[in-house]
Design a protein around this motif. Structure first.
Motif, PDB file in Angstrom:
ATOM      1  N   PRO A   7       0.839  -1.203   0.000  1.00 59.13           N
ATOM      2  CA  PRO A   7       0.000   0.000   0.000  1.00 59.13           C
ATOM      3  C   PRO A   7       0.872   1.251   0.000  1.00 59.13           C
ATOM      4  O   PRO A   7       1.901   1.292   0.670  1.00 59.13           O
ATOM      5  CB  PRO A   7      -0.779  -0.097   1.312  1.00 59.13           C
ATOM      6  CG  PRO A   7      -0.635  -1.495   1.769  1.00 59.13           C
ATOM      7  CD  PRO A   7       0.650  -2.009   1.198  1.00 59.13           C
ATOM      8  N   GLN A  15      -5.705  -3.515   1.257  1.00 58.64           N
ATOM      9  CA  GLN A  15      -5.603  -3.846  -0.160  1.00 58.64           C
ATOM     10  C   GLN A  15      -6.106  -5.245  -0.488  1.00 58.64           C
ATOM     11  O   GLN A  15      -6.431  -5.536  -1.630  1.00 58.64           O
ATOM     12  CB  GLN A  15      -4.170  -3.688  -0.650  1.00 58.64           C
ATOM     13  CG  GLN A  15      -3.222  -4.726  -0.090  1.00 58.64           C
ATOM     14  CD  GLN A  15      -1.797  -4.504  -0.539  1.00 58.64           C
ATOM     15  OE1 GLN A  15      -1.488  -3.521  -1.188  1.00 58.64           O
ATOM     16  NE2 GLN A  15      -0.934  -5.430  -0.204  1.00 58.64           N
ATOM     17  N   THR A 137       0.014  -0.070  -4.275  1.00 53.36           N
ATOM     18  CA  THR A 137      -1.432   0.001  -4.424  1.00 53.36           C
ATOM     19  C   THR A 137      -1.988   1.270  -3.805  1.00 53.36           C
ATOM     20  O   THR A 137      -1.397   1.852  -2.894  1.00 53.36           O
ATOM     21  CB  THR A 137      -2.101  -1.232  -3.776  1.00 53.36           C
ATOM     22  OG1 THR A 137      -1.765  -1.274  -2.387  1.00 53.36           O
ATOM     23  CG2 THR A 137      -1.653  -2.512  -4.462  1.00 53.36           C
ATOM     24  N   THR A 138      -3.149   1.684  -4.303  1.00 58.53           N
ATOM     25  CA  THR A 138      -3.814   2.898  -3.835  1.00 58.53           C
ATOM     26  C   THR A 138      -5.315   2.737  -4.032  1.00 58.53           C
ATOM     27  O   THR A 138      -5.805   1.628  -4.275  1.00 58.53           O
ATOM     28  CB  THR A 138      -3.265   4.135  -4.570  1.00 58.53           C
ATOM     29  OG1 THR A 138      -3.755   5.318  -3.927  1.00 58.53           O
ATOM     30  CG2 THR A 138      -3.616   4.150  -6.040  1.00 58.53           C
TER      31      THR A 138
END
Length: 166
Positions: A7, A15, A137-138
């Motif tokens: 993340p 996530q 990740t977002t």
């Protein structure tokens, strides 16, 4: 070789959750909700409480405001100073149940022309950047009715992309 999924900001979302959501905090003393999470004290200046609980935030909200980002964002967003800059869309989303506004990037392919104040949007997982060993990740906001200018499905539009980086 498999990339490690990381993340961008640890603790702001899970996530790997089936029901992808941002993670906030609710003060059990006064009921105030915060994002990002707070683990030590209530941010409500009139409360002073410290009994805090993690709270998954709403997945849907309405566009409160939006704009196109025409600047290179700071870290952790990747930004190659030698590459031509590509604008991206920022969306401020009102979460009615939490009585708050959360800022985030629109899903890849979503432009200001695809948004209107009051339109319903949903939270989708995204990828900010990748290299040989990591995938960062977002989250992104995507209009509920969006199908993408290039004919992509809504799911495909929310899976990849970020502030001009590939």
């Amino acid at each position: 070789m498999s990339r490690t999924r990381t993340p961008v900001v640890p603790g702001w979302f899970d996530q790997d959750a089936t029901d992808f959501r941002l993670l906030g905090t609710r003060c059990r003393d006064c009921g105030s909700v915060f994002f990002p999470r707070e683990d030590t004290f209530c941010r409500n200046p009139g409360c002073g409480g410290g009994d805090l609980a993690e709270l998954p935030l709403s997945r849907r909200g309405t566009v409160w405001s939006y704009t196109d980002g025409r600047y290179r964002p700071p870290a952790p967003y990747p930004s190659d100073p030698d590459a031509e800059w590509q604008p991206y869309t920022l969306v401020a989303v009102e979460l009615a149940a939490e009585r708050m506004v959360v800022l985030g990037q629109a899903a890849p392919g979503v432009t200001v022309a695809d948004l209107t104040v009051g339109a319903e949007v949903e939270l989708v997982p995204g990828v900010l950047n990748e290299d040989a060993t990591h995938t960062w990740t977002t989250w992104h906001w995507k209009p509920v009715t969006y199908s993408g200018a290039e004919g992509r499905s809504t799911a495909e539009a929310g899976e990849r992309g970020a502030g001009g980086a590939a």
